[in-house]
Design an enzyme around this catalytic site. Structure first.
Site, PDB file in Angstrom:
ATOM      1  N   GLY A 159       0.860  -1.195   0.000  1.00  0.00           N
ATOM      2  CA  GLY A 159       0.000   0.000   0.000  1.00  0.00           C
ATOM      3  C   GLY A 159       0.887   1.233   0.000  1.00  0.00           C
ATOM      4  O   GLY A 159       2.037   1.184  -0.439  1.00  0.00           O
ATOM      5  N   ARG A 160       0.331   2.329   0.537  1.00  0.00           N
ATOM      6  CA  ARG A 160       1.071   3.598   0.510  1.00  0.00           C
ATOM      7  C   ARG A 160       2.444   3.477   1.170  1.00  0.00           C
ATOM      8  O   ARG A 160       3.451   3.912   0.626  1.00  0.00           O
ATOM      9  CB  ARG A 160       0.305   4.659   1.309  1.00  0.00           C
ATOM     10  CG  ARG A 160      -0.919   5.212   0.661  1.00  0.00           C
ATOM     11  CD  ARG A 160      -1.360   6.427   1.480  1.00  0.00           C
ATOM     12  NE  ARG A 160      -2.604   6.966   0.990  1.00  0.00           N
ATOM     13  CZ  ARG A 160      -3.797   6.527   1.380  1.00  0.00           C
ATOM     14  NH1 ARG A 160      -3.905   5.553   2.248  1.00  0.00           N
ATOM     15  NH2 ARG A 160      -4.893   7.081   0.885  1.00  0.00           N
ATOM     16  N   ILE A 161       2.455   2.879   2.382  1.00  0.00           N
ATOM     17  CA  ILE A 161       3.724   2.850   3.129  1.00  0.00           C
ATOM     18  C   ILE A 161       4.699   1.872   2.472  1.00  0.00           C
ATOM     19  O   ILE A 161       5.879   2.171   2.304  1.00  0.00           O
ATOM     20  CB  ILE A 161       3.473   2.533   4.619  1.00  0.00           C
ATOM     21  CG1 ILE A 161       2.619   3.644   5.250  1.00  0.00           C
ATOM     22  CG2 ILE A 161       4.798   2.385   5.377  1.00  0.00           C
ATOM     23  CD1 ILE A 161       2.203   3.414   6.699  1.00  0.00           C
ATOM     24  N   ARG A 181      -2.199  -8.449  -1.789  1.00  0.00           N
ATOM     25  CA  ARG A 181      -3.394  -9.159  -2.241  1.00  0.00           C
ATOM     26  C   ARG A 181      -3.465  -9.186  -3.757  1.00  0.00           C
ATOM     27  O   ARG A 181      -3.855 -10.147  -4.369  1.00  0.00           O
ATOM     28  CB  ARG A 181      -4.648  -8.509  -1.658  1.00  0.00           C
ATOM     29  CG  ARG A 181      -4.909  -8.979  -0.232  1.00  0.00           C
ATOM     30  CD  ARG A 181      -6.234  -8.511   0.253  1.00  0.00           C
ATOM     31  NE  ARG A 181      -6.258  -7.051   0.324  1.00  0.00           N
ATOM     32  CZ  ARG A 181      -7.189  -6.347   0.937  1.00  0.00           C
ATOM     33  NH1 ARG A 181      -8.191  -6.940   1.515  1.00  0.00           N
ATOM     34  NH2 ARG A 181      -7.145  -5.032   0.958  1.00  0.00           N
ATOM     35  N   THR A 241       7.233  -2.308  10.991  1.00  0.00           N
ATOM     36  CA  THR A 241       6.766  -1.001  11.472  1.00  0.00           C
ATOM     37  C   THR A 241       5.248  -0.919  11.303  1.00  0.00           C
ATOM     38  O   THR A 241       4.686   0.172  11.298  1.00  0.00           O
ATOM     39  CB  THR A 241       7.437   0.163  10.698  1.00  0.00           C
ATOM     40  OG1 THR A 241       7.200  -0.025   9.303  1.00  0.00           O
ATOM     41  CG2 THR A 241       8.926   0.240  10.952  1.00  0.00           C
ATOM     42  N   ARG A 243       2.190  -3.631  12.509  1.00  0.00           N
ATOM     43  CA  ARG A 243       1.541  -4.000  13.764  1.00  0.00           C
ATOM     44  C   ARG A 243       2.184  -5.278  14.292  1.00  0.00           C
ATOM     45  O   ARG A 243       2.455  -6.215  13.521  1.00  0.00           O
ATOM     46  CB  ARG A 243       0.038  -4.248  13.553  1.00  0.00           C
ATOM     47  CG  ARG A 243      -0.807  -2.995  13.456  1.00  0.00           C
ATOM     48  CD  ARG A 243      -0.858  -2.205  14.776  1.00  0.00           C
ATOM     49  NE  ARG A 243      -1.721  -1.031  14.697  1.00  0.00           N
ATOM     50  CZ  ARG A 243      -1.331   0.203  14.339  1.00  0.00           C
ATOM     51  NH1 ARG A 243      -0.056   0.424  14.036  1.00  0.00           N
ATOM     52  NH2 ARG A 243      -2.188   1.196  14.297  1.00  0.00           N
ATOM     53  N   GLU A 272       1.465  -4.073  23.062  1.00  0.00           N
ATOM     54  CA  GLU A 272       1.964  -2.754  23.466  1.00  0.00           C
ATOM     55  C   GLU A 272       1.150  -2.197  24.616  1.00  0.00           C
ATOM     56  O   GLU A 272      -0.070  -2.361  24.614  1.00  0.00           O
ATOM     57  CB  GLU A 272       1.889  -1.790  22.274  1.00  0.00           C
ATOM     58  CG  GLU A 272       2.900  -2.138  21.207  1.00  0.00           C
ATOM     59  CD  GLU A 272       2.853  -1.162  20.021  1.00  0.00           C
ATOM     60  OE1 GLU A 272       2.340  -0.037  20.185  1.00  0.00           O
ATOM     61  OE2 GLU A 272       3.332  -1.550  18.958  1.00  0.00           O
ATOM     62  N   HIS A 290       7.334   2.141  19.132  1.00  0.00           N
ATOM     63  CA  HIS A 290       6.295   2.596  18.198  1.00  0.00           C
ATOM     64  C   HIS A 290       6.486   4.075  17.811  1.00  0.00           C
ATOM     65  O   HIS A 290       5.650   4.930  18.110  1.00  0.00           O
ATOM     66  CB  HIS A 290       4.895   2.368  18.797  1.00  0.00           C
ATOM     67  CG  HIS A 290       3.827   2.263  17.727  1.00  0.00           C
ATOM     68  ND1 HIS A 290       2.727   1.449  17.840  1.00  0.00           N
ATOM     69  CD2 HIS A 290       3.678   2.867  16.518  1.00  0.00           C
ATOM     70  CE1 HIS A 290       1.964   1.569  16.770  1.00  0.00           C
ATOM     71  NE2 HIS A 290       2.536   2.425  15.949  1.00  0.00           N
ATOM     72  N   GLY A 292       7.035   5.072  14.536  1.00  0.00           N
ATOM     73  CA  GLY A 292       6.855   5.235  13.083  1.00  0.00           C
ATOM     74  C   GLY A 292       6.384   6.613  12.659  1.00  0.00           C
ATOM     75  O   GLY A 292       6.954   7.235  11.772  1.00  0.00           O
TER      76      GLY A 292
HETATM   77  C1  DGY Z   1      -0.959   4.483  13.157  1.00  0.00           C
HETATM   78  O1  DGY Z   1      -1.398   5.625  13.024  1.00  0.00           O
HETATM   79  O2  DGY Z   1      -1.653   3.485  12.979  1.00  0.00           O
HETATM   80  C2  DGY Z   1       0.475   4.333  13.482  1.00  0.00           C
HETATM   81  O3  DGY Z   1       0.779   3.053  13.887  1.00  0.00           O
HETATM   82  C3  DGY Z   1       0.893   5.348  14.525  1.00  0.00           C
HETATM   83  O4  DGY Z   1       2.293   5.424  14.482  1.00  0.00           O
END
Ligand code: DGY
Length: 328
Positions: A159-161, A181, A241, A243, A272, A290, A292
């Site tokens: 996806g985007r990330i 997918r 990075t 979940r 977490e 966490h 990111g």
């Molecule tokens: C989110 O927004 O889902 C990120 O995990 C936060 O860093």
């Protein structure tokens, strides 16, 4: 007569400019302590608010939504992940859910690259040696890591990330592979010179570095199971990075400890803020709390998105970042 401002209850401390603007625009209740709200406080909030502005640390499940008052019509979450919200249950009660996609893409991709570099080049270990006064001079064979240029990076979730990571990684000379997918458009595949793997198992077995960028859904829970983790090559590095729930952490810790996998860089954890104790004390794992999206710019942009979603809803329009369960 001026229209009534909606009651917006914010569950955590947000960046100052965001809180200031929210107070100007809405009848806003802030959480000045930044202590996460208890279940009872959340139940009280959903019973009184028109809009709840939670974050990824608040569990908004069906039981909590049962406590929602008739006024609650929007949950404008501060964060992109929505695995803390039962979106289907909210929608069934006529409550729209929004998130903040897009604005934390680049920051999360940067942190992913930082973790790749940190693990491959032993940056945290080296910093600790220097800090402890244990640097006794350069030697030809000491503290060697691995070159990343020319290696194969397997991205899970394009996806985007995932794509933002691929762009950076390509600039570092990595070869881009991905499992998703469905394949990305031919334009993006060509730009990234990316190879699509329909079979995650086959991709895992051939990569030097694997980076996780899928959302956490029932389908991705422990996607990297003990069986799949064992497919990784002994020199492979695993980065997450996204979940924590996507990786079987106990299995990963055992493989790291035995050297069956060379290293891991983890910014997220299954329970977490607790970190699986088996992951602690490993010198081939870099663990971050966490971080990111933790840039001032990103967090202000996330707040801005929350505000835009609430404003659009107030004006009677569909908020731009509606979460649609079928697309999760
Ligand atoms: C989110 O927004 O889902 C990120 O995990 C936060 O860093």
């Amino acid at each position: 007569m001026a229209a009534r401002k909606p009651k917006v209850i914010v569950t955590r401390k947000l960046p100052d400019p965001v809180e200031t603007r929210m107070r100007e625009l809405f009848d806003t209740e802030l959480n000045h302590t930044d202590e996460p709200m208890s279940r009872a406080q959340l139940a009280d909030a959903v019973s009184r608010a028109d809009v709840l502005a939670p974050t990824i640390t608040d569990r908004i499940d069906e039981a909590l939504l049962e406590k929602a008052g008739p006024k609650l019509k929007l949950i404008a979450s501060f964060g992109v992940g929505v695995d803390h919200i039962d979106v289907a249950a909210a929608n069934a009660k006529g409550i729209t859910v929004t998130n903040t996609p897009g604005v934390l893409t680049e920051d999360t991709a940067d942190l992913t690259m930082a973790l790749i570099m940190a693990v491959a080049r032993r940056i945290v270990e080296g910093a600790n040696v220097a800090e402890a006064g244990d640097f006794h001079g350069w030697t030809p064979t000491w503290m060697m890591g691995h070159r990343i240029t020319g290696k194969r990076l397997g991205i899970i979730g394009m996806g985007r990330i995932g794509q933002a990571v691929a762009r950076r990684a390509k600039a570092f000379g990595l070869q881009i592979h991905y499992h998703n997918r469905k394949p990305v458009s031919s334009r993006i595949a060509e730009e990234l010179e990316a190879t699509y793997w329909d079979s995650l198992d086959q991709m895992l077995a051939r990569m030097d570095i694997v980076s996780v960028h899928s959302p956490h859904t029932p389908a991705t829970y422990h996607l990297l199971s003990a069986r799949r983790l064992k497919l990784l090559q002994p020199h492979a590095l695993l980065i997450n990075t996204a979940r924590g729930e996507i990786i079987d952490e106990t299995a990963l810790a055992e493989l790291l400890r035995s050297g069956a996998i060379a290293g891991a860089g983890l910014d997220v954890f299954e329970f977490e803020p607790k970190i699986n104790p088996k992951l602690l004390g490993l010198n081939n794992a870099v663990l971050l709390p966490h971080l990111g999206s933790a840039t001032i710019e990103g967090r202000i942009d996330m707040g801005e998105k929350v505000i835009i979603n609430i404003r659009t809803w107030m004006d009677g329009h569909k908020p731009p970042d509606r979460v649609i369960p079928s697309m999760m």
